[in-house]
Motif scaffolding. Structure first.
Motif, PDB file in Angstrom:
ATOM      1  N   ASN A  65       0.753  -1.499  -0.403  1.00 18.34           N
ATOM      2  CA  ASN A  65       0.100  -0.368  -0.350  1.00 18.34           C
ATOM      3  C   ASN A  65       0.842   1.141  -0.294  1.00 18.34           C
ATOM      4  OD1 ASN A  65      -1.487   2.329   1.698  1.00 18.34           O
ATOM      5  ND2 ASN A  65      -2.915   1.079   0.717  1.00 18.34           N
ATOM      6  N   PHE A  66       1.790   1.260   0.737  1.00 20.79           N
ATOM      7  CA  PHE A  66       2.670   2.336   0.982  1.00 20.79           C
ATOM      8  C   PHE A  66       3.739   2.643   0.067  1.00 20.79           C
ATOM      9  CE2 PHE A  66       2.759   3.038   6.042  1.00 20.79           C
ATOM     10  CZ  PHE A  66       1.362   3.458   5.829  1.00 20.79           C
ATOM     11  N   GLY A  67       4.399   1.715  -0.557  1.00 21.33           N
ATOM     12  CA  GLY A  67       5.084   1.104  -1.825  1.00 21.33           C
ATOM     13  C   GLY A  67       4.084   1.756  -2.946  1.00 21.33           C
ATOM     14  N   PHE A  68       3.477   1.544  -3.202  1.00 22.45           N
ATOM     15  CA  PHE A  68       2.551   1.098  -4.328  1.00 22.45           C
ATOM     16  C   PHE A  68       2.108   2.547  -4.649  1.00 22.45           C
ATOM     17  CE2 PHE A  68      -0.738  -0.021  -7.849  1.00 22.45           C
ATOM     18  CZ  PHE A  68      -0.173   0.181  -8.311  1.00 22.45           C
ATOM     19  N   ILE A  69       1.356   3.134  -3.863  1.00 18.46           N
ATOM     20  CA  ILE A  69       0.452   4.365  -3.749  1.00 18.46           C
ATOM     21  C   ILE A  69       1.352   5.773  -3.620  1.00 18.46           C
ATOM     22  CG2 ILE A  69      -0.743   5.985  -2.692  1.00 18.46           C
ATOM     23  CD1 ILE A  69      -2.793   4.015  -1.901  1.00 18.46           C
ATOM     24  N   GLY A  70       2.197   4.939  -2.803  1.00 18.01           N
ATOM     25  CA  GLY A  70       3.575   6.414  -3.577  1.00 18.01           C
ATOM     26  C   GLY A  70       4.567   6.331  -4.554  1.00 18.01           C
ATOM     27  N   ALA A  71       4.115   5.279  -5.244  1.00 18.91           N
ATOM     28  CA  ALA A  71       5.375   4.963  -6.002  1.00 18.91           C
ATOM     29  C   ALA A  71       4.445   5.774  -7.985  1.00 18.91           C
ATOM     30  CB  ALA A  71       5.420   4.159  -6.741  1.00 18.91           C
ATOM     31  N   THR A  72       2.725   5.396  -7.301  1.00 25.64           N
ATOM     32  CA  THR A  72       2.244   6.375  -8.225  1.00 25.64           C
ATOM     33  C   THR A  72       1.874   7.644  -8.181  1.00 25.64           C
ATOM     34  OG1 THR A  72       0.610   3.898  -8.583  1.00 25.64           O
ATOM     35  CG2 THR A  72      -0.513   5.741  -9.081  1.00 25.64           C
ATOM     36  N   ALA A  73       1.915   8.131  -6.761  1.00 24.10           N
ATOM     37  CA  ALA A  73       1.499   9.772  -7.012  1.00 24.10           C
ATOM     38  C   ALA A  73       3.207  10.309  -7.797  1.00 24.10           C
ATOM     39  CB  ALA A  73       1.306   9.806  -5.513  1.00 24.10           C
ATOM     40  N   MET A  74       4.623   9.565  -7.833  1.00 21.60           N
ATOM     41  CA  MET A  74       5.270  10.140  -8.111  1.00 21.60           C
ATOM     42  C   MET A  74       5.423  10.043  -9.913  1.00 21.60           C
ATOM     43  SD  MET A  74       8.385   8.460  -5.773  1.00 21.60           S
ATOM     44  CE  MET A  74       9.860   8.690  -6.765  1.00 21.60           C
ATOM     45  N   VAL A  75       5.381   9.053 -10.064  1.00 23.54           N
ATOM     46  CA  VAL A  75       4.823   9.270 -11.035  1.00 23.54           C
ATOM     47  C   VAL A  75       4.002   9.878 -12.089  1.00 23.54           C
ATOM     48  CG1 VAL A  75       3.561   7.137 -13.373  1.00 23.54           C
ATOM     49  CG2 VAL A  75       5.115   6.357 -11.349  1.00 23.54           C
ATOM     50  N   ALA A  76       2.708  10.450 -10.771  1.00 20.76           N
ATOM     51  CA  ALA A  76       1.437  11.121 -11.864  1.00 20.76           C
ATOM     52  C   ALA A  76       2.361  12.855 -12.058  1.00 20.76           C
ATOM     53  CB  ALA A  76       0.250  11.084 -10.606  1.00 20.76           C
ATOM     54  N   GLU A  77       3.013  12.827 -11.366  1.00 20.40           N
ATOM     55  CA  GLU A  77       3.777  14.289 -11.413  1.00 20.40           C
ATOM     56  C   GLU A  77       5.254  14.126 -13.128  1.00 20.40           C
ATOM     57  OE1 GLU A  77       5.557  16.263  -6.916  1.00 20.40           O
ATOM     58  OE2 GLU A  77       6.815  14.083  -7.124  1.00 20.40           O
ATOM     59  N   THR A  78       5.432  13.157 -13.732  1.00 15.81           N
ATOM     60  CA  THR A  78       5.896  13.058 -13.878  1.00 15.81           C
ATOM     61  C   THR A  78       5.268  13.251 -15.753  1.00 15.81           C
ATOM     62  OG1 THR A  78       5.780  10.582 -14.439  1.00 15.81           O
ATOM     63  CG2 THR A  78       7.819  11.631 -12.746  1.00 15.81           C
ATOM     64  N   TYR A  79       3.980  13.732 -16.127  1.00 20.03           N
ATOM     65  CA  TYR A  79       3.536  14.343 -16.899  1.00 20.03           C
ATOM     66  C   TYR A  79       2.396  15.237 -17.184  1.00 20.03           C
ATOM     67  CZ  TYR A  79      -0.086  10.615 -15.377  1.00 20.03           C
ATOM     68  OH  TYR A  79      -1.008   9.939 -14.256  1.00 20.03           O
ATOM     69  N   ARG A  80       2.113  15.356 -18.233  1.00 18.36           N
ATOM     70  CA  ARG A  80       1.397  16.107 -18.183  1.00 18.36           C
ATOM     71  C   ARG A  80      -0.234  16.145 -18.664  1.00 18.36           C
ATOM     72  NH1 ARG A  80       5.433  19.083 -21.657  1.00 18.36           N
ATOM     73  NH2 ARG A  80       7.197  19.733 -20.741  1.00 18.36           N
ATOM     74  N   PRO A  81      -1.153  16.928 -18.407  1.00 18.36           N
ATOM     75  CA  PRO A  81      -2.965  15.764 -18.655  1.00 18.36           C
ATOM     76  C   PRO A  81      -2.926  15.281 -19.976  1.00 18.36           C
ATOM     77  CG  PRO A  81      -2.435  17.745 -18.086  1.00 18.36           C
ATOM     78  CD  PRO A  81      -1.472  18.091 -17.865  1.00 18.36           C
TER      79      PRO A  81
END
Length: 408
Positions: free
Chosen positions: A326-342
């Motif tokens: 839970n911690f690792g995957f949600i955190g990593a997903t949130a990191m990925v969401a910072e790297t692309y534009r809409p």
């Protein structure tokens, strides 16, 4: 005043969509615990000879998620999130139907194909977490992801209880009742998803994003994306590898199938239960800290598993394994969401999940073979070098690489 009202309406839509997606996660996502808890056991029941192939149907499930990731993204880009997600839920139901027929026919390979179909439906389910961030502010994104994954709390109960309540329903054909349940769960989830109000049609360019969409190769070459992907793959791969083999280990050391099913229930509850507050923890402590905490919890689960073969070793170890995910995957997903534009979201999310679930499929395939060849303790030794690699990459990226903020 008018602008404030528009923003308020947008926030309400984002939160409403997150709740709808959480409901769909509870129902359609309930198929995953069914597959996880009895997929390997059903494979062993169908096989007469090589039991090392018993987890192959579970591998088919994870492979289906990987193979479905890019087509799911492409379909939703063409017809929109709502119709795409409804289609995915119906694919899950179809997989449940084929699995039921395979069990009645005693056909192992058709059963593996059926779980692959359920996995293709699961590829759409996996993108619920990304869809929840559509239109959300950067500060609200982790909470939106957490709300959707919190729907997995109900999935953690619905899936295993479907297995338990249908046990023996079609004897002498084992496990068939659970996959009839999968048919129903997919249909109910499709109904809920019709209430989504995410704009359909082609991707729009964000008003604040005047820069054209970048090539996928440029997006994935960002150090922050690569480290986030590594941590997501490491977290999910370790979890899948150990979790897939756990029911075989539990039954193999003389404990009952019921212990295995309940162990998976505690595991899935731990996977999704913390989602109510994981987003807030990320907002307070940062994405990297939460990912690192998740990785350390995975290592702790390995230590518990290696300490003995009692029921408490399996149940506590599986709970820690789920919490670390839970911690690792949600955190990593949130990191990925910072790297692309809409305008880059669908292709980036699809490519990310293709790599992620290809690795997860390989991990689940190796789970059964490793368990037969080397045993349960050896499976848990694998956790530690993977966790170490991810932690080192996370520390290096956090200290030396600038944070990518493509939405400025």
């Amino acid at each position: 005043m008018e602008k404030a009202a528009i923003l308020s309406l947008g926030e309400r839509v984002v939160r409403r969509n997150a709740l709808i997606l959480a409901g769909a996660q509870a129902l359609v996502g309930g198929a995953a615990p069914v597959v996880i808890s009895i997929g390997g056991l059903a494979g062993a029941w169908l096989l007469l000879d090589d039991k090392s192939l018993a987890t192959l149907p579970v591998t088919g499930f994870n492979l289906g998620i990987a193979l479905g990731a890019l087509p799911a993204a492409a379909l939703m880009r063409a017809v929109g999130r709502r119709l795409g997600f409804v289609s995915g839920a119906l694919v899950t139901s179809t997989g449940g139907l084929v699995a039921t027929l395979a069990l009645f026919g005693g056909n192992f390979w058709l059963f593996a194909l059926a779980l692959l179909l359920i996995g293709v439906g699961g590829a759409f389910t996996q993108q619920y977490r990304f869809a929840a961030t559509d239109g959300a502010s950067r500060t609200y994104q982790p909470r939106a992801i957490g709300i959707v994954l919190a729907g997995g709390i109900l999935a953690a109960v619905i899936g295993p209880q479907t297995v338990r309540l249908t046990d023996g329903l079609f004897l002498p054909v084992n496990f068939a009742g659970a996959f009839v349940g999968v048919i129903i769960l997919g249909i109910l989830g499709a109904g809920i998803l019709t209430f989504l109000r995410i704009p359909d049609g082609p991707e729009e360019t964000h008003p604040d994003d005047a820069i054209p969409a970048r090539p996928l190769s440029e997006i994935v070459a960002q150090p922050r994306f690569l480290v986030a992907l590594l941590c997501g793959v490491g977290t999910y791969g370790v979890m899948s590898f150990v979790m897939t083999g756990a029911p075989l280990a539990i039954v193999g050391c003389g404990l009952s199938q019921d212990v295995a099913v309940l162990g998976i229930q505690w595991h899935v509850l731990a996977m999704f239960g913390p989602s109510f507050f994981t987003g807030r923890l990320i907002a307070r402590f940062g994405r990297e800290v939460i990912v690192a905490t998740g990785l350390l919890l995975l290592a702790a689960s390995g230590g518990i598993f290696m300490a003995g073969l009692a029921v408490w070793n399996f149940w506590i170890g599986l709970a820690l394994l789920g919490l670390g995910w839970n911690f690792g995957f949600i955190g990593a997903t949130a990191m990925v969401a910072e790297t692309y534009r809409p305008a880059e979201k669908n292709k980036t999310q699809g490519a990310h999940d293709f790599v992620l679930f290809s690795t997860v499929a390989f991990a689940s395939f190796m789970s059964g073979r490793t368990f037969v060849a080397a045993g349960w303790e050896a499976m848990n030794v694998v956790i530690f070098p993977i966790v170490t690699l991810c932690l080192v990459a996370l520390v290096v990226q956090s200290r030396f690489a600038p944070r990518t903020q493509p939405r400025a």
